[in-house]
Design an enzyme around this catalytic site. Structure first.
Site, PDB file in Angstrom:
ATOM      1  NE  ARG A  47     -13.994   0.720   3.255  1.00  0.00           N
ATOM      2  CZ  ARG A  47     -14.359   0.285   2.064  1.00  0.00           C
ATOM      3  NH1 ARG A  47     -14.290  -0.996   1.788  1.00  0.00           N
ATOM      4  NH2 ARG A  47     -14.775   1.105   1.142  1.00  0.00           N
ATOM      5  CB  CYS A  48     -10.793   3.404  10.298  1.00  0.00           C
ATOM      6  SG  CYS A  48      -9.584   2.559  11.314  1.00  0.00           S
ATOM      7  CD  GLN A  59      -3.046  -0.953   2.265  1.00  0.00           C
ATOM      8  OE1 GLN A  59      -3.244  -1.956   2.925  1.00  0.00           O
ATOM      9  NE2 GLN A  59      -3.681   0.183   2.518  1.00  0.00           N
ATOM     10  CD  GLU A  67      -9.470   4.543   5.493  1.00  0.00           C
ATOM     11  OE1 GLU A  67      -9.307   5.637   6.043  1.00  0.00           O
ATOM     12  OE2 GLU A  67      -8.559   3.771   5.222  1.00  0.00           O
TER      13      GLU A  67
END
Ligand code: CDP
Length: 808
Positions: A386-387, A239, A762
């Site tokens: 996902r935040c 990523q 997110e």
């Protein structure tokens, strides 16, 4: 010159910002033409895989590789002893700790990497793994962080001095050998005073359970060391490809210009693919040793059991208010279970991420937060699934505290939120725990949400349902889940945010070709978010060339400008801003060229959609396409040939998207099965680049929120055995469980972002988890429930009903 098409048609042709342009990536994905790491196949490529520990805590007394080396196709077995002379048996983590690459004398979690078997193919590697003999001496296992802080068992012998006393850690003094750090924000004494003197105080303890991002594609890499020219190429599910290049250079000693890192297509990341894993190091070493490319690809169990978990926060809160419900103070203590190594992926100065956004969307004058990190015998990680960094924990905490306070005040939770929201005119708003929120209009969003779902009607229906239940007319309860969240995304200002010393800016480089098409390269990397579609839209609006004529390229460190990658919804706030700024540089130069071509002064032309027009004479213009050609074909005095620009963008602040969610759920008290009747999600991410992609992001984020709230969990038994290492046990929702989502929006632009956009990827997860959880808890409110811990799987919901006497 006369226009053949209208201005509106010219705008439509660009497919710029605000347009639901179809995803350009999908042609290849839907035809099976994606190019993932496992699709990389090189001549003579070998395969490496790990011998992993069956024990959660054990000393290793011997590793015998002789039989494994006899297995046909096995070429080498690497152990910590082989890596030690190279200084590679341990590696730094993103959190300033260090982590064993291969077990160095002991193991600290089940599944830990013990030896790396290199073979001609995956099957030979698997046979080789079976043949490696490892002697373990079991040690006492600690899976509870509170026990860990009391225990005489020292988990990490490398973090204590010769007397067994803890040495200082990356974030200051440690008070026990198994303690990692204490991190504080806000004002302790004033907060305690406010709480001590408050009219109302509500308290709650909650556990945000350990879970896992579980991307469809697991982690993996291919390392190829070309010994002739000294170049290392590393393909991987990264990523943050540039950060990986720098880390590989620092730990291997290979000069950075000799390393090329390529992130090809990535099948979901959700934080799981931010950090560095032993598989990367071992593949590089194995490629150097064998002179051949080496591939390492996790299987599902490897992924769930050993790479980057999320959450595992034990949170204790106190919230104070007046009798009328005006919140006066908030106190939060977190015990953070980090497993065997602190491998959290947070900006350096924030060992608990942005947990200090836990005052949420509310105007809370006084607050204090303390977080204690703790070692246990569990897998390392601590990523933002996902935040933005630990924001889902923070929002879950405050949204539960609000509900608990509403119960204590005997007040409607929607109204309690409304009277405590930060008001529109208070922005930019400085929160008690330090952040400056850029913009927001919470009341408008909340009112819109409640009106759309007919909140009052729902409450009346719920009250009737309670009556019917008590009268024995139904066995189903009704829960109304509310949540209002503020995210903090776009890390971040370099002055605040770095990872291993690398400032968290981002970048975009644009090259306009003579025929009026372009390529833009960015320091981010899409993992399914559709960057190739949306970043071209930003540029189309900024430079006036159609999005269809612009290629977006990410993920190759030999070509892309340096950037810090994609996680924490930072792409739009940071790289999106860099894209707009680079586009503006292009436009500034193009304006000079256009003025020269139109034989007027630079200030006498203005940009309009796709062209430069002479002010007051709209019939005199040069299109961006014409200007692009001129940039390469005309000798223009005082202007260099070509049309290229690069921008490195250091954002002045984060962006603060927000949203209002409502979930309506029926719960069968006899089976514990929830039925989500309605889910309404209003998101405000500032200027919307692509509404269709935003909707897709919201659907995905909500589905992962449903998973986490209603069942997804990484659980251990007392021996440290991971009980949820397969998709038989780890809940991944399918179309069967997922409800129909109703999406909505308001638009409150970010005042500091060049196009006013905030992140969105997110938000739905951050707001969704408390909304689902609040719906379950709310169904039982009328029967005395204050709080139960997630995940609310059928058994736990049934248990709640049982404990409340609803089965009697
Ligand atoms: O960093 P990441 O790409 O995961 O998250 P993001 O910046 O929130 O963007 C997710 C996707 O939504 C990207 O394709 C963005 O361009 C798009 N988006 C949008 O269309 N409008 C916004 N205001 C924010 C994001």
């Amino acid at each position: 010159m006369k226009d053949e098409i209208t201005r509106d048609e010219r705008i439509d042709n660009l497919k710029g910002m605000g347009c639901s342009r179809k995803r350009v990536e999908d042609a290849r994905f839907t035809q099976g033409k994606g190019n993932y790491v496992d699709d990389v196949k090189l001549d003579g490529m070998l395969f490496g895989d790990f011998v992993r520990s069956p024990y959660a805590h054990a000393r290793i007394t011997n590793i015998d590789s002789a039989a494994a080396l006899e297995v046909p196709g096995v070429l080498a077995v690497l152990t910590a002893k082989d890596l030690e002379p190279l200084g590679l048996h341990w590696m730094p983590t993103l959190a300033g700790d260090k982590q064993m690459v291969l077990a160095d004398g002991k193991v600290l979690f089940q599944g830990q990497e013990v030896a790396f078997v290199v073979a001609e193919d995956r099957y030979a590697a698997a046979d080789g793994i079976e043949a490696v003999e490892v002697d373990y001496e079991e040690l006492p296992v600690i899976v509870d962080p509170f026990e860990s802080l009391k225990s005489d068992v020292i988990l990490r012998e490398d973090t204590v001095d010769e007397n067994g006393r803890p040495t200082d850690g990356a974030h200051g003094p440690r008070n026990h050998p198994n303690h990692i750090f204490t991190w504080e924000a806000g004002d302790k004494a004033p907060t305690e005073e406010v709480l001590a003197n408050a009219e109302i105080v509500a308290e709650e303890s909650m556990y945000y359970h350990r879970t896992h991002p579980c991307p469809l594609e697991t982690c993996g890499c291919v390392a190829s060391m070309d010994k002739v020219n000294g170049k290392l190429t590393l393909w991987g599910t990264f990523q943050a490809p540039h950060a990986i290049r720098t880390i590989v250079s620092l730990i291997s000693g290979i000069e950075e210009h000799n390393i090329r890192v390529i992130s090809p297509d990535i099948g979901g990341g959700f934080g799981n693919k931010v950090g560095a894993y032993p598989g990367y190091v071992c593949s590089v070493v194995a490629s150097i040793v064998t002179g051949k490319p080496v591939k390492w690809i996790e299987d599902r169990m490897d992924n769930l059991m050993t790479t980057a978990f999320a959450r595992d926060y034990w949170m204790k809160g106190k919230i104070s208010a007046t009798k009328e419900g005006k919140i006066t103070g908030l106190h939060c203590h977190v015990t953070a279970d980090h497993g065997g190594f602190d491998a959290c992926a947070d900006p350096t100065k924030f060992p608990a991420g942005f947990m200090n956004i836990c005052t949420g969307s509310y105007d809370i004058p006084t607050a204090y937060l303390a977080v204690d990190g703790v070692y246990t015998n569990k897998a390392p990680g601590g990523v933002s699934y996902r935040c933005s960094f630990r924001v889902t924990e923070a929002v879950y905490f405050i949204e539960r505290m609000i509900e608990v306070l509403a119960i204590k005040l005997n007040m409607d939770a929607a109204e309690l939120r409304r009277i405590n929201f930060i008001k529109k005119e208070q922005f930019p708003y400085k929160a008690a725990l330090g952040w400056e929120y850029d913009s927001g209009d919470y009341h408008t969003a909340w009112d819109k949400a409640l009106k759309t779902v007919d909140y009052e009607g729902l409450r009346a229906e719920q009250a009737q349902r309670v009556e019917d239940f008590k009268a024995g007319k139904t066995r189903k309860l009704m829960g109304i889940g509310l949540s209002f969240f503020t995210e903090i995304v776009g890390a971040g200002p370099v002055k605040n945010c770095d990872i291993l010393g690398l400032g968290m800016f981002d970048s975009c480089e644009i090259r306009i070709h003579p025929t009026g098409s372009a390529i833009a390269r960015l320091g981010t990397i899409s993992q399914g978010q559709g960057h190739a579609t949306t970043f071209a839209q930003i540029l189309a609006s900024e430079i006036g060339l159609p999005a269809d004529s612009i290629t977006i390229e990410e993920g190759d460190t030999d070509t892309a400008p340096y950037g810090l990658g994609t996680y924490g919804s930072r792409s739009t706030p940071v790289a999106g801003a860099a894209t707009a700024m680079a586009g503006r540089k292009i436009r500034a130069k193009a304006q000079m060229i256009a003025a020269y071509l139109l034989e007027v002064h630079d200030n006498d032309v203005e940009f309009d959609v796709d062209r430069f027009v002479v002010k007051g004479a709209p019939e005199r213009f040069k299109t961006m396409k014409e200007v692009a050609f001129a940039a390469y074909n005309q000798a223009i005095p005082g202007i260099e040939p070509g049309l290229e620009a690069v921008s490195y963008y250091d954002p002045p602040n984060m962006t603060y998207p927000f949203g209002a969610y409502v979930c309506v759920m029926d719960i069968d008290v006899d089976t514990g099965v929830p039925d989500i009747r309605r889910f309404y999600a209003l998101d405000d991410c500032g200027t919307r680049i692509n509404p269709m992609i935003i909707e897709g992001q919201v659907h995905g984020g909500l589905t992962e929120a449903l998973a986490v709230a209603l069942g997804q969990e990484i659980a251990y038994d007392d021996m440290g055995n991971c009980k949820t290492g397969t998709l038989m046990d780890f809940f991944l929702p399918t179309a069967w469980e997922v409800p129909n989502y109703e999406t909505d929006y308001t638009v409150t632009p970010s005042p500091h972002h060049p196009i006013g956009a905030k992140g969105v990827g997110e938000s739905p997860h951050v707001g969704g988890v408390p909304c689902f959880s609040n719906a379950v808890q709310d169904a039982f409110r009328a029967f005395g429930n204050t709080h139960t811990n997630m995940p609310h799987d059928h058994w736990r919901i049934w248990k709640t009903a049982n404990e409340l006497g609803l089965h009697d």
